[in-house]
Design a protein around this motif. Structure first.
Motif, PDB file in Angstrom:
ATOM      1  N   ARG A 191      -6.116  -0.942  -8.806  1.00  0.00           N
ATOM      2  CA  ARG A 191      -5.188  -0.691  -9.666  1.00  0.00           C
ATOM      3  C   ARG A 191      -4.212  -0.170  -8.841  1.00  0.00           C
ATOM      4  NH1 ARG A 191      -5.763   1.710 -13.706  1.00  0.00           N
ATOM      5  NH2 ARG A 191      -6.974  -0.106 -15.089  1.00  0.00           N
ATOM      6  N   VAL A 192      -3.010  -0.818  -7.605  1.00  0.00           N
ATOM      7  CA  VAL A 192      -2.189  -0.598  -7.110  1.00  0.00           C
ATOM      8  C   VAL A 192      -0.705  -0.247  -8.023  1.00  0.00           C
ATOM      9  CG1 VAL A 192      -0.674  -0.536  -4.773  1.00  0.00           C
ATOM     10  CG2 VAL A 192      -2.616  -0.784  -4.776  1.00  0.00           C
ATOM     11  N   ILE A 193      -0.015   0.435  -7.354  1.00  0.00           N
ATOM     12  CA  ILE A 193       1.147   0.583  -8.421  1.00  0.00           C
ATOM     13  C   ILE A 193       2.644   1.491  -7.833  1.00  0.00           C
ATOM     14  CG2 ILE A 193       2.192   1.843 -10.616  1.00  0.00           C
ATOM     15  CD1 ILE A 193      -0.679   2.468 -11.586  1.00  0.00           C
ATOM     16  N   GLY A 194       3.523  -0.029  -7.997  1.00  0.00           N
ATOM     17  CA  GLY A 194       4.775   0.479  -6.965  1.00  0.00           C
ATOM     18  C   GLY A 194       5.761   0.376  -8.501  1.00  0.00           C
ATOM     19  N   LEU A 195       6.372   1.661  -8.278  1.00  0.00           N
ATOM     20  CA  LEU A 195       7.606   1.949  -9.324  1.00  0.00           C
ATOM     21  C   LEU A 195       9.313   1.736  -8.196  1.00  0.00           C
ATOM     22  CD1 LEU A 195       8.593   3.337 -11.514  1.00  0.00           C
ATOM     23  CD2 LEU A 195       7.948   5.357 -10.319  1.00  0.00           C
ATOM     24  N   PHE A 196       9.786   0.748  -8.677  1.00  0.00           N
ATOM     25  CA  PHE A 196      10.824   1.313  -8.241  1.00  0.00           C
ATOM     26  C   PHE A 196      12.692   1.137  -9.530  1.00  0.00           C
ATOM     27  CE2 PHE A 196       8.038  -1.785  -6.560  1.00  0.00           C
ATOM     28  CZ  PHE A 196       8.192  -2.438  -4.984  1.00  0.00           C
ATOM     29  N   ALA A 197      13.249   1.386  -8.924  1.00  0.00           N
ATOM     30  CA  ALA A 197      14.621   1.269  -9.592  1.00  0.00           C
ATOM     31  C   ALA A 197      15.018   0.965 -10.808  1.00  0.00           C
ATOM     32  CB  ALA A 197      16.120   2.600  -8.805  1.00  0.00           C
ATOM     33  N   GLU A 198      14.998  -0.543  -9.624  1.00  0.00           N
ATOM     34  CA  GLU A 198      16.127  -1.801 -10.787  1.00  0.00           C
ATOM     35  C   GLU A 198      15.136  -2.930 -10.769  1.00  0.00           C
ATOM     36  OE1 GLU A 198      18.538  -1.598 -11.691  1.00  0.00           O
ATOM     37  OE2 GLU A 198      19.456   0.364 -10.500  1.00  0.00           O
ATOM     38  N   GLU A 199      15.165  -3.613 -11.720  1.00  0.00           N
ATOM     39  CA  GLU A 199      14.224  -4.734 -11.697  1.00  0.00           C
ATOM     40  C   GLU A 199      14.756  -6.192 -11.233  1.00  0.00           C
ATOM     41  OE1 GLU A 199      13.995  -7.851 -15.712  1.00  0.00           O
ATOM     42  OE2 GLU A 199      15.272  -6.528 -15.709  1.00  0.00           O
ATOM     43  N   THR A 200      15.971  -6.365 -10.644  1.00  0.00           N
ATOM     44  CA  THR A 200      15.401  -7.387  -9.320  1.00  0.00           C
ATOM     45  C   THR A 200      15.026  -6.947  -8.039  1.00  0.00           C
ATOM     46  OG1 THR A 200      17.596  -6.407  -9.145  1.00  0.00           O
ATOM     47  CG2 THR A 200      18.107  -7.585 -10.194  1.00  0.00           C
ATOM     48  N   GLN A 201      15.069  -5.289  -7.763  1.00  0.00           N
ATOM     49  CA  GLN A 201      13.752  -5.128  -7.140  1.00  0.00           C
ATOM     50  C   GLN A 201      12.313  -5.190  -6.573  1.00  0.00           C
ATOM     51  OE1 GLN A 201      15.157  -0.795  -6.663  1.00  0.00           O
ATOM     52  NE2 GLN A 201      15.554  -0.747  -4.178  1.00  0.00           N
ATOM     53  N   ALA A 202      11.903  -4.943  -8.443  1.00  0.00           N
ATOM     54  CA  ALA A 202      10.410  -4.894  -8.086  1.00  0.00           C
ATOM     55  C   ALA A 202      10.243  -6.987  -8.189  1.00  0.00           C
ATOM     56  CB  ALA A 202       9.904  -4.830  -9.652  1.00  0.00           C
ATOM     57  N   PHE A 210      -0.540  -4.320  -9.464  1.00  0.00           N
ATOM     58  CA  PHE A 210      -1.482  -5.455  -8.803  1.00  0.00           C
ATOM     59  C   PHE A 210      -2.851  -4.704  -9.162  1.00  0.00           C
ATOM     60  CE2 PHE A 210       2.467  -5.237  -6.866  1.00  0.00           C
ATOM     61  CZ  PHE A 210       2.879  -6.342  -7.156  1.00  0.00           C
ATOM     62  N   LEU A 211      -3.441  -5.674  -9.217  1.00  0.00           N
ATOM     63  CA  LEU A 211      -5.301  -5.623  -9.072  1.00  0.00           C
ATOM     64  C   LEU A 211      -5.884  -6.014  -7.459  1.00  0.00           C
ATOM     65  CD1 LEU A 211      -7.866  -4.791 -10.497  1.00  0.00           C
ATOM     66  CD2 LEU A 211      -8.222  -7.438 -11.224  1.00  0.00           C
ATOM     67  N   VAL A 212      -5.925  -4.822  -6.768  1.00  0.00           N
ATOM     68  CA  VAL A 212      -6.359  -5.280  -5.163  1.00  0.00           C
ATOM     69  C   VAL A 212      -7.652  -4.634  -5.050  1.00  0.00           C
ATOM     70  CG1 VAL A 212      -5.881  -4.590  -3.277  1.00  0.00           C
ATOM     71  CG2 VAL A 212      -4.190  -4.821  -5.406  1.00  0.00           C
ATOM     72  N   PRO A 213      -8.538  -5.681  -4.230  1.00  0.00           N
ATOM     73  CA  PRO A 213      -9.609  -5.330  -3.975  1.00  0.00           C
ATOM     74  C   PRO A 213      -9.381  -4.852  -2.712  1.00  0.00           C
ATOM     75  CG  PRO A 213      -9.098  -7.852  -3.277  1.00  0.00           C
ATOM     76  CD  PRO A 213      -8.449  -7.819  -4.210  1.00  0.00           C
ATOM     77  N   GLN A 214     -10.836  -3.984  -2.151  1.00  0.00           N
ATOM     78  CA  GLN A 214     -10.409  -2.482  -1.157  1.00  0.00           C
ATOM     79  C   GLN A 214     -10.355  -2.658  -0.313  1.00  0.00           C
ATOM     80  OE1 GLN A 214     -14.489  -0.551  -1.143  1.00  0.00           O
ATOM     81  NE2 GLN A 214     -14.000  -0.199   1.059  1.00  0.00           N
TER      82      GLN A 214
END
Length: 294
Positions: free
Chosen positions: A60-71, A6-10
């Motif tokens: 740039r906020v990055i979230g890591l998920f185990a499954e595609e459905t979760q993401a 994601f692109l996220v403002p401060q």
């Protein structure tokens, strides 16, 4: 594994990060979205510089998920939140399967202190020429041998023939690497202190793993005078601690200070002038080692 980017403002970084964690992200990281461009901004300061900024203008906020459905579900839920206004989904990335432990370990190789003295992670074999080895894995406490300040302190220790049989204090021990080095080079008694209980525990475990005797504890453990006092911290606390550290040095003993930038040499000399005459004994990559005899 799947990454949401994601692109996220401060002002929305904390809200987006907290939401990703609540949506079962395995990890959440934040990067400067303008890194390596003309718009890049320094976030973290250093001693003597202006205070650090609270955050980048665009992250740039990055979230890591185990499954595609979760993401995908997380992306949908986030997009519906009021705080997501002004944010942008940059995309989802399918990460290839990797041996993450092996990948992480590959980033940490043995570190040369001298041709005969090495810091070696437990998953590596010592180099052929190593005569003295500290086994140390990267952990939460500072001091893995990779930073110039740590290497300079260990070089100083390795060059001291008179270390044998002496009493040594490692003040601000972190991982305990300097205390372990002193014990490896023959110190008769080594005390290692820190204000962080995690550092004290790391020192105990690392000393045990290296087969040396180190007494580790909080600051009050340091009692009396020592033949050698080591302190690898930073310039500002070193200045504050000047009376205390010097009080612990025995007549004829040595004080060894690190965590000091080259431009901070004069202010350290001034702070210690009432007690000892500091001089620069080593330098590396803009950092210096300062020592004094009592």
């Amino acid at each position: 594994m799947f990454e949401l980017r994601f692109l996220v403002p401060q002002d929305r970084v904390e809200s987006v990060s907290d939401a990703l964690e609540a949506l079962d992200a395995l990890s959440v990281s934040v990067e400067d979205a303008d890194a390596q461009t003309d718009a890049e901004q320094a976030l973290f300061g250093e001693p003597g510089m202006p205070p650090p900024k609270e955050g980048w203008q665009r992250s740039r906020v990055i979230g890591l998920f185990a499954e595609e459905t979760q993401a995908r579900e997380a992306a949908t839920v986030l997009a519906a939140q009021d705080f997501f206004d002004g944010c942008q989904l940059l995309g989802m990335v399918d990460l290839p399967e990797q041996d993450w432990v092996r990948l992480t370990q590959s980033q940490f190789a043995p570190v040369e202190i001298t041709p005969q003295f090495w810091i070696v992670p437990t998953w590596h074999e010592p180099p052929a020429g190593a005569r003295q080895v500290i086994r140390l894995d990267p952990g939460l406490a500072f001091g893995t041998g990779t930073h110039p300040t740590t290497r300079m302190c260990l070089r100083w220790i390795a060059s001291r023939a008179e270390l044998a049989g002496q009493r040594v204090l490692d003040y601000g021990c972190g991982s305990g690497i300097l205390a372990i080095g002193a014990a490896k080079y023959g110190a008769a008694e080594v005390d290692a202190v820190d204000i962080d209980e995690a550092a004290v525990e790391a020192t105990r475990l690392n000393a045990e793993a290296n087969g040396v005797q180190v007494k580790a504890g909080l600051s009050e453990l340091a009692q009396g005078r020592y033949d050698i006092v080591l302190a690898n911290i930073l310039a500002t606390p070193l200045k504050v601690l000047a009376p205390l550290l010097c009080e612990h040095v025995a007549p004829g003993g040595a004080l060894v200070l690190a965590g000091i930038l080259e431009r901070q040499a004069d202010e350290l000399k001034l702070a210690y002038a009432p007690y000892a005459a500091l001089e620069v004994s080593d330098s590396e990559d803009g950092w210096i080692l300062m020592t004094a005899r009592f």
